[in-house]
Scaffold this active site. Structure first.
Site, mmCIF file in Angstrom:
data_model
loop_
_atom_site.group_PDB
_atom_site.id
_atom_site.type_symbol
_atom_site.label_atom_id
_atom_site.label_comp_id
_atom_site.label_asym_id
_atom_site.label_seq_id
_atom_site.Cartn_x
_atom_site.Cartn_y
_atom_site.Cartn_z
ATOM 1 N N LYS A 169 -3.994 -11.563 -7.585
ATOM 2 C CA LYS A 169 -5.279 -11.820 -6.917
ATOM 3 C C LYS A 169 -6.354 -10.852 -7.427
ATOM 4 O O LYS A 169 -6.041 -9.726 -7.819
ATOM 5 C CB LYS A 169 -5.124 -11.768 -5.391
ATOM 6 C CG LYS A 169 -5.242 -10.421 -4.774
ATOM 7 C CD LYS A 169 -5.484 -10.479 -3.260
ATOM 8 C CE LYS A 169 -5.835 -9.070 -2.814
ATOM 9 N NZ LYS A 169 -6.378 -8.923 -1.519
ATOM 10 N N LYS A 174 0.834 -1.216 0.000
ATOM 11 C CA LYS A 174 0.000 0.000 0.000
ATOM 12 C C LYS A 174 0.858 1.251 0.000
ATOM 13 O O LYS A 174 0.467 2.271 -0.570
ATOM 14 C CB LYS A 174 -0.959 0.020 1.199
ATOM 15 C CG LYS A 174 -1.962 -1.114 1.177
ATOM 16 C CD LYS A 174 -3.385 -0.686 0.887
ATOM 17 C CE LYS A 174 -4.161 -1.867 0.338
ATOM 18 N NZ LYS A 174 -5.531 -1.972 0.541
ATOM 19 N N LYS A 192 -10.354 -5.415 -5.418
ATOM 20 C CA LYS A 192 -11.322 -4.363 -5.719
ATOM 21 C C LYS A 192 -10.644 -3.096 -6.189
ATOM 22 O O LYS A 192 -11.285 -2.236 -6.775
ATOM 23 C CB LYS A 192 -12.281 -4.113 -4.557
ATOM 24 C CG LYS A 192 -11.694 -3.870 -3.199
ATOM 25 C CD LYS A 192 -12.848 -3.577 -2.244
ATOM 26 C CE LYS A 192 -12.830 -4.339 -0.965
ATOM 27 N NZ LYS A 192 -11.878 -3.838 0.038
HETATM 28 P P1 ATP Z 1 -7.788 -4.052 -1.925
HETATM 29 O O1 ATP Z 1 -7.687 -4.682 -3.263
HETATM 30 O O2 ATP Z 1 -8.355 -2.680 -1.944
HETATM 31 O O3 ATP Z 1 -6.538 -4.202 -1.103
HETATM 32 P P2 ATP Z 1 -9.172 -6.370 -1.152
HETATM 33 O O4 ATP Z 1 -10.020 -6.718 -2.319
HETATM 34 O O5 ATP Z 1 -7.958 -7.150 -0.882
HETATM 35 O O6 ATP Z 1 -8.876 -4.828 -1.158
HETATM 36 P P3 ATP Z 1 -10.002 -6.357 1.639
HETATM 37 O O7 ATP Z 1 -11.013 -5.420 2.191
HETATM 38 O O8 ATP Z 1 -8.575 -6.110 1.984
HETATM 39 O O9 ATP Z 1 -10.157 -6.464 0.076
HETATM 40 O O10 ATP Z 1 -10.397 -7.823 2.037
HETATM 41 C C1 ATP Z 1 -11.626 -8.261 2.585
HETATM 42 C C2 ATP Z 1 -11.589 -9.770 2.770
HETATM 43 O O11 ATP Z 1 -11.607 -10.422 1.494
HETATM 44 C C3 ATP Z 1 -10.332 -10.288 3.480
HETATM 45 O O12 ATP Z 1 -10.689 -11.340 4.363
HETATM 46 C C4 ATP Z 1 -9.475 -10.789 2.358
HETATM 47 O O13 ATP Z 1 -8.592 -11.788 2.793
HETATM 48 C C5 ATP Z 1 -10.520 -11.340 1.396
HETATM 49 N N1 ATP Z 1 -10.058 -11.301 -0.004
HETATM 50 C C6 ATP Z 1 -9.692 -10.199 -0.689
HETATM 51 N N2 ATP Z 1 -9.364 -10.522 -1.965
HETATM 52 C C7 ATP Z 1 -9.524 -11.864 -2.077
HETATM 53 C C8 ATP Z 1 -9.336 -12.808 -3.150
HETATM 54 N N3 ATP Z 1 -8.939 -12.417 -4.350
HETATM 55 N N4 ATP Z 1 -9.600 -14.102 -2.923
HETATM 56 C C9 ATP Z 1 -10.028 -14.498 -1.700
HETATM 57 N N5 ATP Z 1 -10.224 -13.676 -0.651
HETATM 58 C C10 ATP Z 1 -9.972 -12.376 -0.811
#
Ligand code: ATP
Ligand code: LTN
Length: 334
Positions: free
Chosen positions: A197, A115, A200
């Site tokens: 991965k 980040k 969002k």
């Molecule tokens: P950003 O991309 O903005 O960092 P993010 O999509 O990783 O955000 P978070 O809010 O950090 O989302 O994660 C929310 C939950 O979703 C956490 O428990 C995280 O481990 C899970 N998660 C996020 N992305 C994935 C993915 N691609 N596959 C499985 N679990 C995920």
């Protein structure tokens, strides 16, 4: 454990629009675990401001996320669904735990490194101590289990270390939590680059399925998903694109990867991608409809927000008071 009940805590940030990765990696497991534990599901809006936010947008997204938890099937009468910022004990405990966390531990966090590379113009102290606030979220409720996606494991390990360090000094204050990583869907990859991965914050909208996407968009994105050139539906590391689609299909249908391979033996990628798109749309469309109903029902949602924050506050205060006493803060005069 609190009052003899096994506790579960988890949360998500109200930043961006949730993806299928968030749903399958986290939310879906919350649903399967919610009968076994006393559960708290938090919208971690305080974590969100580690990255600059538009205030009106943050407020809107926080409400969208809270209603999404309910629309996805979490019962707000049985589970405590609330905003982090409505329970001031999170920030208070985070301050205390900051004094029991080492700079070196925080410097090793890969999410901080990622980040801060991404937001080089705003590497604030909150971004650095983000995992301590997360530890406070969890330890405040004496959580036994924390269901998260695999990317959060490092933060969970840190939480356990902080809890053990504190307990070693002051006795048995905190439950040392376990992470719960689901068997399927713990890591959903990008549809455009299966080595990354699904996230969002990805700039390419075709890389992610958003929980707000309509049926046609979902099917179109799966049609365009990057796959491999072996032209058969096989679950293998040599075919990361197809492997990711099989994982998604398994997670939404409950079938094992072997059953999926058997179902599509002899089919081409086109048929398989359409089936994945339809299965995902079938799962997401009812959630979207329920969320729209909730957003239209302001009084009901407001009453949930109020009642659940009160319950969370009550539980949080118990731990906070105990911690304050242990570290030597003066007693309150009643
Ligand atoms: P950003 O991309 O903005 O960092 P993010 O999509 O990783 O955000 P978070 O809010 O950090 O989302 O994660 C929310 C939950 O979703 C956490 O428990 C995280 O481990 C899970 N998660 C996020 N992305 C994935 C993915 N691609 N596959 C499985 N679990 C995920
Ligand atoms: N860092 C988490 C969100 C989060 C969380 C928590 C998850 C904040 N506090 C406590 C589980 C338990 C993330 O998903 N990025």
């Amino acid at each position: 454990m609190l009052n003899g009940e096994k506790m579960l805590f988890s949360g998500m940030q109200a930043t961006g629009t949730l993806t299928l990765g968030n749903y399958l990696g986290a939310l879906n497991n919350w649903l399967t675990l919610s009968d076994e534990y006393k559960c708290l599901y938090c919208v971690v809006d305080e974590h969100s401001i580690t990255v600059r936010q538009d205030p009106a947008e943050l407020r809107k997204r926080a409400r969208n996320l809270l209603t999404l938890y309910i629309a996805a099937g979490l019962d707000p009468e049985k589970n405590i669904i609330y905003y982090q910022s409505h329970v001031s004990a999170h920030a208070e405990l985070a301050w205390i735990l900051n004094c029991y966390t080492y700079m070196g531990e925080l410097q090793r966090m890969t999410q901080f490194k990622d980040k801060s590379a991404k937001h080089a113009d705003n590497i604030n102290a909150g971004l650095f101590t983000y995992p301590v606030l997360m530890a406070a979220d969890i330890l405040l409720y004496q959580a036994d289990v924390v269901p998260v996606g695999i990317d959060q494991m490092q933060h969970l390990e840190l939480t356990r270390n902080i809890a053990e360090r504190f307990n070693n000094i002051y006795g048995d204050v905190f439950t040392v939590p376990e992470a719960y990583i689901g068997k399927v869907g713990a890591k959903i990859q990008s549809l455009q680059d299966p080595s990354k991965k699904m996230s969002k914050s990805d700039e390419n909208v075709n890389a992610s399925i958003y929980l707000t996407d309509d049926r046609d968009t979902i099917i179109r994105k799966f049609k365009r998903a990057v796959t491999d050139n072996e032209a058969c539906v096989r679950y293998s590391d040599d075919q990361p694109g197809i492997k990711n689609l099989i994982t998604i299909y398994s997670a939404v249908t409950g079938k094992t990867p072997a059953e999926v391979e058997a179902e599509f033996a002899g089919s081409g990628y086109g048929d398989f991608k359409l089936a994945v798109g339809e299965a995902v749309a079938d799962r997401l469309n009812p959630i979207q409809a329920k969320q729209a109903d909730l957003l239209a029902n302001k009084d009901y949602v407001d009453s949930i927000i109020k009642n659940n924050a009160e319950q969370a506050n009550y539980l949080a205060q118990k731990t906070l008071r105990k911690v304050q006493k242990k570290v030597g803060f003066p007693e309150r005069i009643r």
